[in-house]
Design a protein around this motif. Structure first.
Motif, mmCIF file in Angstrom:
data_model
loop_
_atom_site.group_PDB
_atom_site.id
_atom_site.type_symbol
_atom_site.label_atom_id
_atom_site.label_comp_id
_atom_site.label_asym_id
_atom_site.label_seq_id
_atom_site.Cartn_x
_atom_site.Cartn_y
_atom_site.Cartn_z
ATOM 1 N N ASN A 107 -4.861 0.160 15.843
ATOM 2 C CA ASN A 107 -3.687 -0.197 16.615
ATOM 3 C C ASN A 107 -2.583 0.523 17.575
ATOM 4 O OD1 ASN A 107 -3.716 -3.126 16.107
ATOM 5 N ND2 ASN A 107 -3.958 -2.791 13.520
ATOM 6 N N GLU A 108 -1.447 0.189 17.886
ATOM 7 C CA GLU A 108 -0.791 0.933 18.625
ATOM 8 C C GLU A 108 0.604 0.874 18.105
ATOM 9 O OE1 GLU A 108 -1.600 2.839 20.468
ATOM 10 O OE2 GLU A 108 -2.732 1.927 21.776
ATOM 11 N N HIS A 109 0.998 0.278 16.786
ATOM 12 C CA HIS A 109 1.918 0.506 15.786
ATOM 13 C C HIS A 109 2.072 1.633 16.138
ATOM 14 C CE1 HIS A 109 -0.089 -3.731 15.648
ATOM 15 N NE2 HIS A 109 1.589 -4.201 15.129
ATOM 16 N N SER A 110 3.587 1.683 16.683
ATOM 17 C CA SER A 110 4.086 3.801 16.267
ATOM 18 C C SER A 110 5.814 3.701 16.467
ATOM 19 C CB SER A 110 3.576 4.573 17.208
ATOM 20 O OG SER A 110 3.832 4.616 18.492
ATOM 21 N N VAL A 111 5.794 5.101 15.762
ATOM 22 C CA VAL A 111 7.568 5.470 16.462
ATOM 23 C C VAL A 111 7.254 6.993 16.492
ATOM 24 C CG1 VAL A 111 9.634 5.992 14.637
ATOM 25 C CG2 VAL A 111 7.812 3.907 13.940
ATOM 26 N N ASP A 112 8.091 7.115 17.810
ATOM 27 C CA ASP A 112 8.553 7.941 18.334
ATOM 28 C C ASP A 112 8.677 9.245 17.240
ATOM 29 O OD1 ASP A 112 8.260 10.231 19.936
ATOM 30 O OD2 ASP A 112 9.149 8.962 21.408
ATOM 31 N N ARG A 116 -0.085 -0.849 -0.071
ATOM 32 C CA ARG A 116 -0.113 -0.098 0.186
ATOM 33 C C ARG A 116 0.841 0.944 0.211
ATOM 34 N NH1 ARG A 116 -3.111 -1.601 5.423
ATOM 35 N NH2 ARG A 116 -1.366 -1.878 5.667
ATOM 36 N N LYS A 117 0.634 2.110 -0.228
ATOM 37 C CA LYS A 117 1.413 3.658 -0.862
ATOM 38 C C LYS A 117 0.746 4.052 -0.662
ATOM 39 C CE LYS A 117 2.088 6.968 -4.316
ATOM 40 N NZ LYS A 117 1.881 7.247 -5.486
ATOM 41 N N VAL A 118 1.603 5.217 0.537
ATOM 42 C CA VAL A 118 1.630 5.828 1.681
ATOM 43 C C VAL A 118 1.241 7.234 0.960
ATOM 44 C CG1 VAL A 118 1.810 6.620 3.967
ATOM 45 C CG2 VAL A 118 0.986 4.774 4.246
ATOM 46 N N ASP A 119 0.377 8.712 1.470
ATOM 47 C CA ASP A 119 0.635 9.619 0.728
ATOM 48 C C ASP A 119 -0.564 10.277 1.144
ATOM 49 O OD1 ASP A 119 -1.566 9.130 -0.913
ATOM 50 O OD2 ASP A 119 -1.523 8.763 -2.372
ATOM 51 N N TYR A 120 -0.520 9.659 2.190
ATOM 52 C CA TYR A 120 -1.969 11.517 2.878
ATOM 53 C C TYR A 120 -1.434 10.459 4.516
ATOM 54 C CZ TYR A 120 -6.467 12.262 4.750
ATOM 55 O OH TYR A 120 -7.757 12.895 5.338
ATOM 56 N N LEU A 121 -1.009 12.160 4.947
ATOM 57 C CA LEU A 121 -0.969 12.428 6.246
ATOM 58 C C LEU A 121 -1.834 13.247 7.312
ATOM 59 C CD1 LEU A 121 1.205 12.671 9.040
ATOM 60 C CD2 LEU A 121 2.424 14.094 7.839
ATOM 61 N N LEU A 144 3.906 8.737 14.967
ATOM 62 C CA LEU A 144 3.749 8.453 13.824
ATOM 63 C C LEU A 144 2.964 7.385 14.241
ATOM 64 C CD1 LEU A 144 3.783 8.533 11.093
ATOM 65 C CD2 LEU A 144 5.276 7.557 11.166
ATOM 66 N N LEU A 145 1.760 6.813 14.117
ATOM 67 C CA LEU A 145 1.052 5.802 14.323
ATOM 68 C C LEU A 145 0.402 5.294 12.485
ATOM 69 C CD1 LEU A 145 -0.767 5.058 16.576
ATOM 70 C CD2 LEU A 145 -2.566 6.430 16.602
ATOM 71 N N CYS A 170 -5.876 1.373 2.927
ATOM 72 C CA CYS A 170 -5.851 2.118 3.452
ATOM 73 C C CYS A 170 -4.486 3.148 2.718
ATOM 74 C CB CYS A 170 -5.150 1.987 4.831
ATOM 75 S SG CYS A 170 -5.074 2.917 5.880
ATOM 76 N N ASN A 171 -4.516 4.420 3.161
ATOM 77 C CA ASN A 171 -3.789 5.126 2.566
ATOM 78 C C ASN A 171 -2.300 6.491 3.068
ATOM 79 O OD1 ASN A 171 -5.166 6.553 2.424
ATOM 80 N ND2 ASN A 171 -5.375 7.603 0.259
ATOM 81 N N ARG A 172 -3.141 6.295 4.247
ATOM 82 C CA ARG A 172 -2.792 7.034 5.555
ATOM 83 C C ARG A 172 -1.734 6.661 6.578
ATOM 84 N NH1 ARG A 172 -9.077 8.598 5.463
ATOM 85 N NH2 ARG A 172 -8.454 8.217 3.366
ATOM 86 N N VAL A 173 -1.552 7.748 7.534
ATOM 87 C CA VAL A 173 -0.902 7.380 8.239
ATOM 88 C C VAL A 173 -1.095 9.092 9.522
ATOM 89 C CG1 VAL A 173 1.101 5.971 7.773
ATOM 90 C CG2 VAL A 173 1.724 8.483 7.411
ATOM 91 N N ARG A 174 -0.710 8.511 10.678
ATOM 92 C CA ARG A 174 -1.136 9.793 11.547
ATOM 93 C C ARG A 174 0.073 10.119 12.520
ATOM 94 N NH1 ARG A 174 -6.128 6.753 10.699
ATOM 95 N NH2 ARG A 174 -7.447 8.204 10.132
ATOM 96 N N LEU A 175 0.165 11.489 12.656
ATOM 97 C CA LEU A 175 0.395 12.354 13.094
ATOM 98 C C LEU A 175 -0.199 12.194 14.890
ATOM 99 C CD1 LEU A 175 3.932 12.852 14.427
ATOM 100 C CD2 LEU A 175 2.950 15.173 13.013
#
Ligand code: SAM
Ligand code: SF4
Length: 334
Positions: free
Chosen positions: A280-285, A15-20, A274-275, A263-268
């Motif tokens: 889910n709780e997978h994230s990077v600080d 999946r390509k992520v191009d949306y934040l 970075l969620l 799904c093309n998105r991730v959240r800050l």
């Protein structure tokens, strides 16, 4: 494929992520009963990203192929100096769309400025047209103020305006036709959202108040002709046109129609996490990364690229159990 000239964010499932989506504040002037507890403790300032840090992260993402950024919260319009940040993000030449989700209460004063700084579209939350019920659901909100906000957004001339309505059984489920009629009258769109189990709310039992998109659709078919839209937005909404109007109705159905495969998105999050998935709780600080390595944007970009390896395949929402996701929607960036 990603290469040095055309970097892209691609996860393990192709999946390509191009949306934040960014939560710029956890604070809010409302206390919607599906989003927050009545008494909330908000984060201390040092724990949340500064506007400069948010901008640095936006730059990094757009250099990695992100084309759309949504600013949300909490209530984004209560964050001080937000317009300065939006103005800078809006000038990033490779970004196609800067969009905003708001409860609308500050739009009467801010809509024109938001348009000026390049915000293309706004989503405005509105769950009921009944002033008493509005106060019940938002606890502190004022319906009239939000209606004025919607009017101000219309006057400002955004490309599209969309209402977001979270529907709860025996609270506002009987208003779905009225809400769509309101959208038709205003020539705007509307999306219905199934409540998600984020954070613990004691006010109601989410399994009991669950009202599925299918039920809403059946209710709407009593009042309108719904024509499926073939338009693909890349988002979780299934869209329909209301026959004879320009209004589109969307259904965001995390429980009844899983949308994860596209799904093309991730959240800050407001704390700079970075969620990789809302459910889910997978994230990077990323806050730790930028504070420990000031000015090193290449390192930041490398961390973001690596983060794609832990984006989960799908969310794990279950209304029958206590939420595993303890964070509330306001810190997450809904
Ligand atoms: N304050 C702004 C607003 O209300 O539009 C932006 C943030 S709010 C968290 C974004 C969207 O998430 C709103 O449309 C709200 O109705 C929705 N939302 C909040 N909590 C939710 C939940 N538990 N389940 C589903 N949607 C939720
Ligand atoms: Fe505030 Fe939006 Fe959450 Fe309502 S849904 S409490 S307006 S952040």
């Amino acid at each position: 494929m990603s290469n040095v000239f055309n970097p892209q964010l691609i996860d393990r499932f192709g999946r390509k992520v191009d949306y934040l989506r960014i939560s710029v504040t956890d604070r809010c002037d409302f206390r919607c009963l599906y989003c927050m507890a009545e008494e909330m403790t908000f984060l201390p300032r040092a724990q949340i990203l500064t506007l400069e840090e948010i901008y640095t992260i936006c730059e990094a993402f757009t250099e990695l192929g992100v084309k759309k950024i949504r600013v949300t919260g909490g209530e984004p319009l209560v964050r001080k100096s937000l317009l300065t940040l939006l103005e800078k993000i809006g000038r990033i030449s490779t970004l196609n769309e800067l969009v905003l989700t708001t409860n609308g209460s500050h739009l009467p004063q801010m809509a024109t400025d938001l348009k000026r700084v390049n915000v293309k579209r706004v989503n405005i939350s509105l769950d009921t047209l009944n002033a008493v019920k509005f106060k019940e659901i938002t606890r502190t909100g004022n319906l009239q103020q939000v209606l004025l906000g919607i009017e101000a957004a219309k006057q400002a001339g955004f490309e599209r305006i969309k209402i977001n309505a979270v529907i709860l059984k025996n609270r506002n489920h009987n208003e779905v036709c009225d809400l769509v009629q309101f959208a038709i009258d205003k020539v705007i769109d509307i999306s219905f959202i199934e409540e998600m189990p984020l954070g613990i709310v004691n006010e109601h039992d989410r399994a009991v108040t669950y009202y599925s998109s299918d039920l809403i659709k059946t209710d709407l078919e009593q009042c309108f002709s719904l024509i499926p839209s073939i338009e693909k937005t890349g988002g979780p909404s299934n869209y329909y046109y209301i026959e004879g109007t320009d209004t589109r109705v969307g259904f965001i159905s995390p429980h009844s129609a899983n949308f994860c495969s596209t799904c093309n998105r991730v959240r800050l999050t407001v704390e700079g996490r970075l969620l990789l998935c809302l459910g889910n709780e997978h994230s990077v600080d990323l806050k730790q990364v930028i504070r420990a390595n000031p000015g090193d944007k290449n390192y930041l970009k490398q961390v973001i690229i690596e983060a794609m390896k832990i984006k989960p395949e799908k969310h794990e929402f279950n209304l029958e159990e206590q939420p595993v996701i303890l964070r509330y929607m306001n810190t997450t960036g809904g």
